[in-house]
Design a protein around this motif. Structure first.
Motif, PDB file in Angstrom:
ATOM      1  N   ALA A  62      18.962   2.362 -29.776  1.00 40.07           N
ATOM      2  CA  ALA A  62      18.282   2.913 -30.795  1.00 40.07           C
ATOM      3  C   ALA A  62      18.859   4.245 -31.277  1.00 40.07           C
ATOM      4  CB  ALA A  62      16.831   3.215 -30.403  1.00 40.07           C
ATOM      5  N   GLU A  63      19.453   4.857 -30.134  1.00 42.87           N
ATOM      6  CA  GLU A  63      20.108   6.285 -30.346  1.00 42.87           C
ATOM      7  C   GLU A  63      21.296   6.196 -31.236  1.00 42.87           C
ATOM      8  OE1 GLU A  63      19.048   9.285 -29.828  1.00 42.87           O
ATOM      9  OE2 GLU A  63      17.676   9.008 -28.128  1.00 42.87           O
ATOM     10  N   VAL A  64      22.045   4.850 -31.094  1.00 40.84           N
ATOM     11  CA  VAL A  64      23.475   4.688 -31.720  1.00 40.84           C
ATOM     12  C   VAL A  64      23.113   4.494 -33.351  1.00 40.84           C
ATOM     13  CG1 VAL A  64      25.154   3.097 -32.074  1.00 40.84           C
ATOM     14  CG2 VAL A  64      24.775   3.981 -29.720  1.00 40.84           C
ATOM     15  N   MET A  65      21.917   3.529 -33.424  1.00 39.51           N
ATOM     16  CA  MET A  65      21.796   3.324 -34.932  1.00 39.51           C
ATOM     17  C   MET A  65      21.248   4.316 -35.736  1.00 39.51           C
ATOM     18  SD  MET A  65      22.581   0.099 -35.417  1.00 39.51           S
ATOM     19  CE  MET A  65      21.739  -0.177 -37.116  1.00 39.51           C
ATOM     20  N   PHE A  66      20.155   5.135 -34.984  1.00 37.67           N
ATOM     21  CA  PHE A  66      19.759   6.240 -36.003  1.00 37.67           C
ATOM     22  C   PHE A  66      20.759   7.234 -35.992  1.00 37.67           C
ATOM     23  CE2 PHE A  66      15.319   4.416 -34.388  1.00 37.67           C
ATOM     24  CZ  PHE A  66      15.121   4.196 -35.837  1.00 37.67           C
ATOM     25  N   ASN A  67      21.583   7.388 -34.887  1.00 40.89           N
ATOM     26  CA  ASN A  67      22.596   8.583 -35.084  1.00 40.89           C
ATOM     27  C   ASN A  67      23.653   8.237 -36.215  1.00 40.89           C
ATOM     28  OD1 ASN A  67      23.627  11.159 -33.798  1.00 40.89           O
ATOM     29  ND2 ASN A  67      25.534   9.832 -33.681  1.00 40.89           N
ATOM     30  N   TYR A  68      23.730   7.166 -36.732  1.00 44.14           N
ATOM     31  CA  TYR A  68      24.788   6.699 -37.740  1.00 44.14           C
ATOM     32  C   TYR A  68      23.908   7.341 -39.217  1.00 44.14           C
ATOM     33  CZ  TYR A  68      26.260   3.819 -41.710  1.00 44.14           C
ATOM     34  OH  TYR A  68      26.866   3.697 -42.808  1.00 44.14           O
ATOM     35  N   TRP A  69      22.627   6.892 -39.149  1.00 41.32           N
ATOM     36  CA  TRP A  69      21.880   7.631 -40.411  1.00 41.32           C
ATOM     37  C   TRP A  69      21.659   8.851 -40.562  1.00 41.32           C
ATOM     38  CZ3 TRP A  69      22.074   4.087 -44.176  1.00 41.32           C
ATOM     39  CH2 TRP A  69      22.314   3.047 -44.202  1.00 41.32           C
ATOM     40  N   HIS A  70      21.291   9.484 -39.183  1.00 38.02           N
ATOM     41  CA  HIS A  70      21.274  10.913 -39.135  1.00 38.02           C
ATOM     42  C   HIS A  70      22.488  11.767 -39.555  1.00 38.02           C
ATOM     43  CE1 HIS A  70      22.824  14.179 -35.858  1.00 38.02           C
ATOM     44  NE2 HIS A  70      21.994  14.911 -36.923  1.00 38.02           N
ATOM     45  N   LEU A  71      23.605  11.208 -39.249  1.00 41.91           N
ATOM     46  CA  LEU A  71      24.954  11.859 -39.677  1.00 41.91           C
ATOM     47  C   LEU A  71      25.376  11.573 -40.813  1.00 41.91           C
ATOM     48  CD1 LEU A  71      27.100  11.718 -36.343  1.00 41.91           C
ATOM     49  CD2 LEU A  71      25.726  13.683 -37.318  1.00 41.91           C
ATOM     50  N   LEU A  72      24.921  10.606 -41.548  1.00 43.31           N
ATOM     51  CA  LEU A  72      25.094  10.176 -43.017  1.00 43.31           C
ATOM     52  C   LEU A  72      24.331  11.070 -43.798  1.00 43.31           C
ATOM     53  CD1 LEU A  72      26.730   8.271 -44.822  1.00 43.31           C
ATOM     54  CD2 LEU A  72      24.842   6.686 -44.823  1.00 43.31           C
ATOM     55  N   TYR A  73      22.804  11.328 -43.475  1.00 38.76           N
ATOM     56  CA  TYR A  73      21.927  12.057 -44.297  1.00 38.76           C
ATOM     57  C   TYR A  73      22.372  13.655 -44.474  1.00 38.76           C
ATOM     58  CZ  TYR A  73      19.233   8.465 -46.124  1.00 38.76           C
ATOM     59  OH  TYR A  73      18.781   7.303 -46.923  1.00 38.76           O
ATOM     60  N   ALA A  74      22.888  13.769 -43.054  1.00 37.56           N
ATOM     61  CA  ALA A  74      23.191  15.197 -43.020  1.00 37.56           C
ATOM     62  C   ALA A  74      24.195  15.733 -43.658  1.00 37.56           C
ATOM     63  CB  ALA A  74      23.744  15.478 -41.338  1.00 37.56           C
ATOM     64  N   TYR A  75      25.247  14.764 -43.945  1.00 32.54           N
ATOM     65  CA  TYR A  75      26.680  15.240 -44.704  1.00 32.54           C
ATOM     66  C   TYR A  75      26.135  15.900 -46.121  1.00 32.54           C
ATOM     67  CZ  TYR A  75      30.902  14.576 -47.295  1.00 32.54           C
ATOM     68  OH  TYR A  75      32.201  14.803 -47.889  1.00 32.54           O
ATOM     69  N   PRO A  76      25.331  15.292 -47.034  1.00 35.21           N
ATOM     70  CA  PRO A  76      24.878  16.081 -48.399  1.00 35.21           C
ATOM     71  C   PRO A  76      24.538  17.345 -48.147  1.00 35.21           C
ATOM     72  CG  PRO A  76      23.662  14.113 -48.009  1.00 35.21           C
ATOM     73  CD  PRO A  76      24.723  13.950 -47.066  1.00 35.21           C
ATOM     74  N   VAL A  77      23.189  17.363 -47.336  1.00 37.50           N
ATOM     75  CA  VAL A  77      22.693  18.593 -47.060  1.00 37.50           C
ATOM     76  C   VAL A  77      23.627  19.643 -46.261  1.00 37.50           C
ATOM     77  CG1 VAL A  77      20.788  19.559 -45.860  1.00 37.50           C
ATOM     78  CG2 VAL A  77      20.488  17.249 -46.518  1.00 37.50           C
TER      79      VAL A  77
END
Length: 408
Positions: free
Chosen positions: A106-121
């Protein structure tokens, strides 16, 4: 993207690996109550996983790294690291307790999306010259549907994702235009969270919005966001010094602004152009020969709306002759023109004069008079001079007599 369903938990003290522990910004996690599963962790395998993949979860390092690559490189690197970590866990699955394995997946999967959405912000925040928020290519996000449920809050990467997801989704709703009005930005983010999250997930995001905007939010907006939080425990974190400090800051700024505005405004008029409801420009020379009671407001401002009934009552008490000599002019500093027009209609303010000062807290009238809080009232005499740059509110009984005296 395949959907994965996880059995989630908060680990006992035996599962206290640093890369999965809440960081200093994760201050509200302690106030959440989610399902706990007590288990024995295989420290050797966890340490091996951390040694190999721990850097993926080092937010400070990752947030710095994303500022120096383009979005395609960033996503490909995240994708490869995610798959590498998942393959490692698959190969080592017999070495982990089932609950530990599912937590790590779960940590691995959500960390991918977390860092992807962090990029534009984070990229957008880092470049103040940008007028728009960096948007992710649709192909990167079209397969993602945010899983929801308070049990997911046990996963640190999910909590990190939640905050960036709300910011990004609200930016997309706003057509990726950066906010000039940071109060409106905080309110809009909270509204988006209210519409799309529930219970503890909502409380967690709202608490973070308040915390992140503590130095720029107004007391009225802070109270509004606070009222949306369900948890009394989290509310209590903000009801003491948090609100008090904002009120004190507003008061000090307002007092300073009053002094400066009084010096500049007593001998001069307001040489600012506004837009009327038809989109035409006008300035206050339009009302020369009349006394103008100027009400500076915004659709999101609760105290502004609370004064409107008193304005109406005051206006209705005037004789027809007095109405010809006294103008009630409402100037909005809304971030969006659409919000201003809708509020006029919804609040039954059609019978008054209206103007729009675009730019929110960066608008001309705010800058000229260094306005730090609304509602703000001014009185302009028949010659067009500001005689009271910080006039009394409509609810004050003395306001009407001051207007009548100037209108003689």
């Amino acid at each position: 993207m395949r959907k994965i369903f996880f059995l989630l938990f908060i680990a006992s003290n035996s599962f206290s690996q640093s890369f999965l522990s809440p960081d200093s910004s994760d201050v509200f996690f302690k106030d959440l109550t989610v399902n706990q599963v007590v288990f024995k962790a295989n420290d050797k395998e966890l340490k091996a996983f951390e040694q190999k993949f721990g850097k993926m979860f080092d937010n400070k390092a990752q947030y710095t790294a994303l500022l120096n690559v383009n979005v395609d490189e960033w996503e490909m690197d995240l994708f490869d690291k995610r798959n590498e970590a998942l393959n490692y866990l698959k190969q080592k699955q017999k070495d982990f307790e089932p609950e530990v394995l599912k937590r790590l997946e779960a940590e691995v999967m959500f960390n991918y999306w977390h860092l992807l959405y962090a990029y534009p912000v984070l990229r957008s925040n880092a470049d103040q010259k940008l007028k728009t928020v960096v948007s992710l290519p649709k192909v990167m996000t079209k397969s993602f549907d945010l899983p929801k449920g308070d049990e997911l809050l046990a996963v640190k990467s999910y909590r990190d994702l939640l905050n960036f997801w709300v910011i990004y989704q609200n930016s997309e709703k706003n057509k990726f235009v950066k906010y000039a009005d940071m109060v409106q930005s905080a309110v809009d983010k909270s509204d988006y969270a209210v519409q799309n999250l529930q219970k503890q997930s909502l409380d967690y995001v709202l608490a973070n919005i308040l915390q992140e905007n503590s130095n720029r939010i107004s007391s009225s907006a802070a109270r509004y966001i606070l009222s949306q939080i369900n948890s009394e425990k989290i509310q209590q974190n903000f009801k003491g010094d948090f609100i008090t400090k904002i009120v004190e800051k507003e008061h000090n700024l307002e007092e300073k602004a009053k002094e400066e505005a009084t010096k500049k405004a007593k001998s001069s008029g307001i040489d600012i152009t506004f837009l009327d409801r038809e989109g035409k420009s006008f300035d206050l020379s339009k009302y020369k020969g009349k006394v103008v009671y100027l009400d500076i407001w915004a659709s999101w401002c609760g105290p502004c709306r609370a004064e409107f009934p008193y304005s109406k009552k005051m206006y209705e008490s005037l004789s027809e002759k007095e109405k010809k000599n006294i103008v009630f002019l409402y100037i909005s500093i809304d971030d969006k023109e659409e919000n201003w027009k809708n509020a006029i209609q919804n609040l039954n303010l059609d019978g008054f004069e209206h103007g729009f000062s675009s730019g929110g807290w960066g608008s001309q009238i705010v800058q000229k008079f260094k306005i730090t809080g609304i509602p703000r009232y001014m009185i302009i005499n028949k010659d067009g001079a500001v005689v009271k740059p910080d006039a009394k509110r409509p609810s004050n009984p003395e306001t009407l007599s001051e207007l009548l005296e100037l209108a003689k």
